[in-house]
Design a protein around this motif. Structure first.
Motif, short mmCIF file in Angstrom:
data_model
loop_
_atom_site.label_atom_id
_atom_site.label_comp_id
_atom_site.label_asym_id
_atom_site.label_seq_id
_atom_site.Cartn_x
_atom_site.Cartn_y
_atom_site.Cartn_z
N ARG A 125 0.95 -1.18 -0.13
CA ARG A 125 0.04 0.15 -0.01
C ARG A 125 0.88 1.14 0.05
N ILE A 126 0.59 2.22 -0.83
CA ILE A 126 1.45 3.65 -0.93
C ILE A 126 0.46 4.64 -0.55
N ARG A 127 0.98 5.45 0.33
CA ARG A 127 0.19 6.71 0.61
C ARG A 127 1.15 7.61 -0.36
N ILE A 128 0.32 8.62 -0.91
CA ILE A 128 1.01 9.55 -1.81
C ILE A 128 0.62 10.83 -1.22
N PHE A 129 1.76 11.51 -0.90
CA PHE A 129 1.42 12.93 -0.41
C PHE A 129 1.75 14.01 -1.27
N LEU A 130 1.01 15.17 -1.01
CA LEU A 130 1.30 16.45 -1.93
C LEU A 130 2.17 17.39 -0.88
N ALA A 131 3.44 17.67 -1.63
CA ALA A 131 4.17 18.55 -0.56
C ALA A 131 4.24 19.88 -1.37
N ARG A 132 4.15 20.93 -0.76
CA ARG A 132 4.20 22.42 -1.24
C ARG A 132 5.11 23.27 -0.40
N ASP A 133 5.15 24.50 -0.64
CA ASP A 133 6.09 25.39 -0.12
C ASP A 133 7.37 24.77 0.19
N LEU A 134 8.18 24.55 -0.78
CA LEU A 134 9.53 23.68 -0.93
C LEU A 134 10.57 24.51 -0.87
N SER A 135 11.71 24.19 -0.06
CA SER A 135 13.05 24.95 -0.14
C SER A 135 14.10 23.85 -0.15
N PRO A 136 15.34 24.15 -0.76
CA PRO A 136 16.43 23.10 -0.75
C PRO A 136 17.02 23.18 0.50
#
Length: 203
Positions: A125-136
Motif C-alpha cells: 500500500r502506498i500513501r502519496i502525499f502532496l508537498a508544497r512550499d518547498l525549499s532546498p
C-alpha cells in the motif's frame, strides 16, 4: 450508490511462507471461497511505502530518474520509499524520503492518494502525499546520506500540465508518479482545498 472499498477478510485455512528476502516475502494462503470451496492465493508481502508529489510555486513537479532492474528501464518517478521505521508517522517518512532523494523540505503537506500497487499479487500500500512550499536543504544541514541506489539520481522540475501529457502519452510508467500527477492536476482545480490532512487515517 456509495462507491467505496470496504475491508473484508475471507477465512484462511492454511498459510505457507514460500520465500523471504530483506524487504519482501512470498506467501501462499488457502482461502475459503463462496460455495465453501478453497483456493490457493500466492502473493507478495510488502511493508508498504510512501511517495511524494512535490510541486513548487510555478506548478512544476519534482521528478527523479531511477534505474529499475526488474523492468530494465530508467524510470521517471517521484521521491518514494519503504515504511521501514516502526511507528514512524507516514508524513515523517515522506519528508525523510524527499530529503534523502531530492534534497528538499516542504512546509505544507496533504494526503493526496492511497493506492494498492498491484492488489492481485501484492499487499503493498502506498500513501502519496502532496508537498508544497518547498525549499532546498543546504548540504551541510541534510543529515541523510544517499544510499547506493540514490547516487546519481537527477532531479528535474516538470510543469504539471506537461507531466500529465507525458503520463497520458505513455512516457512515464511509474504507477505512484502517474497517480500522483493526475491526482494533483485534478486537485489543483480548487487550489487543493479538498485534500485530506497529512495525518489522515488510512481506511
Amino acid at each position: 450508490m456509495r462507491v467505496e472499498d470496504v475491508a473484508e477478510s475471507w477465512e484462511v485455512t492454511d498459510s505457507k511462507e514460500r520465500f523471504a528476502a530483506r524487504v519482501i516475502s512470498v506467501r501462499t494462503d488457502t482461502v475459503r471461497m463462496p460455495g465453501d470451496e478453497t483456493a490457493d492465493r500466492d502473493y507478495v508481502v510488502h511493508p508498504g511505502s510512501v511517495a511524494v508529489l512535490a510541486i513548487d510555486e510555478d506548478d512544476k513537479v519534482l521528478m527523479i530518474r531511477q534505474y529499475r532492474h526488474p523492468v530494465r528501464r530508467l524510470l521517471w518517478e517521484v521521491p518514494a520509499g519503504i515504511r521501514d521505521v516502526p511507528g514512524e508517522p507516514l508524513v515523517d517518512c515522506a519528508a525523510r524520503e524527499l530529503a534523502e532523494e531530492a534534497g528538499y523540505r516542504a512546509r505544507t503537506w496533504h494526503t493526496l492518494l492511497d493506492i494498492y500497487t498491484s492488489p492481485g499479487m501484492c499487499d503493498e500500500r502506498i500513501r502519496i502525499f502532496l508537498a508544497r512550499d518547498l525549499s532546498p536543504i543546504p548540504e551541510e544541514e541534510n543529515d541523510y546520506v544517499h544510499r547506493h541506489e540514490e547516487i546519481g539520481m537527477p532531479v528535474e522540475w516538470i510543469p504539471l500540465q506537461e507531466a500529465v501529457e507525458k503520463a497520458m502519452a505513455g512516457m512515464i510508467h511509474n504507477s505512484p508518479a502517474i497517480a500522483g500527477i493526475l491526482a494533483a492536476y485534478a486537485a489543483s482545480a480548487d487550489g487543493f482545498k479538498g485534500l485530506r490532512p497529512a495525518d489522515a487515517p488510512e481506511a
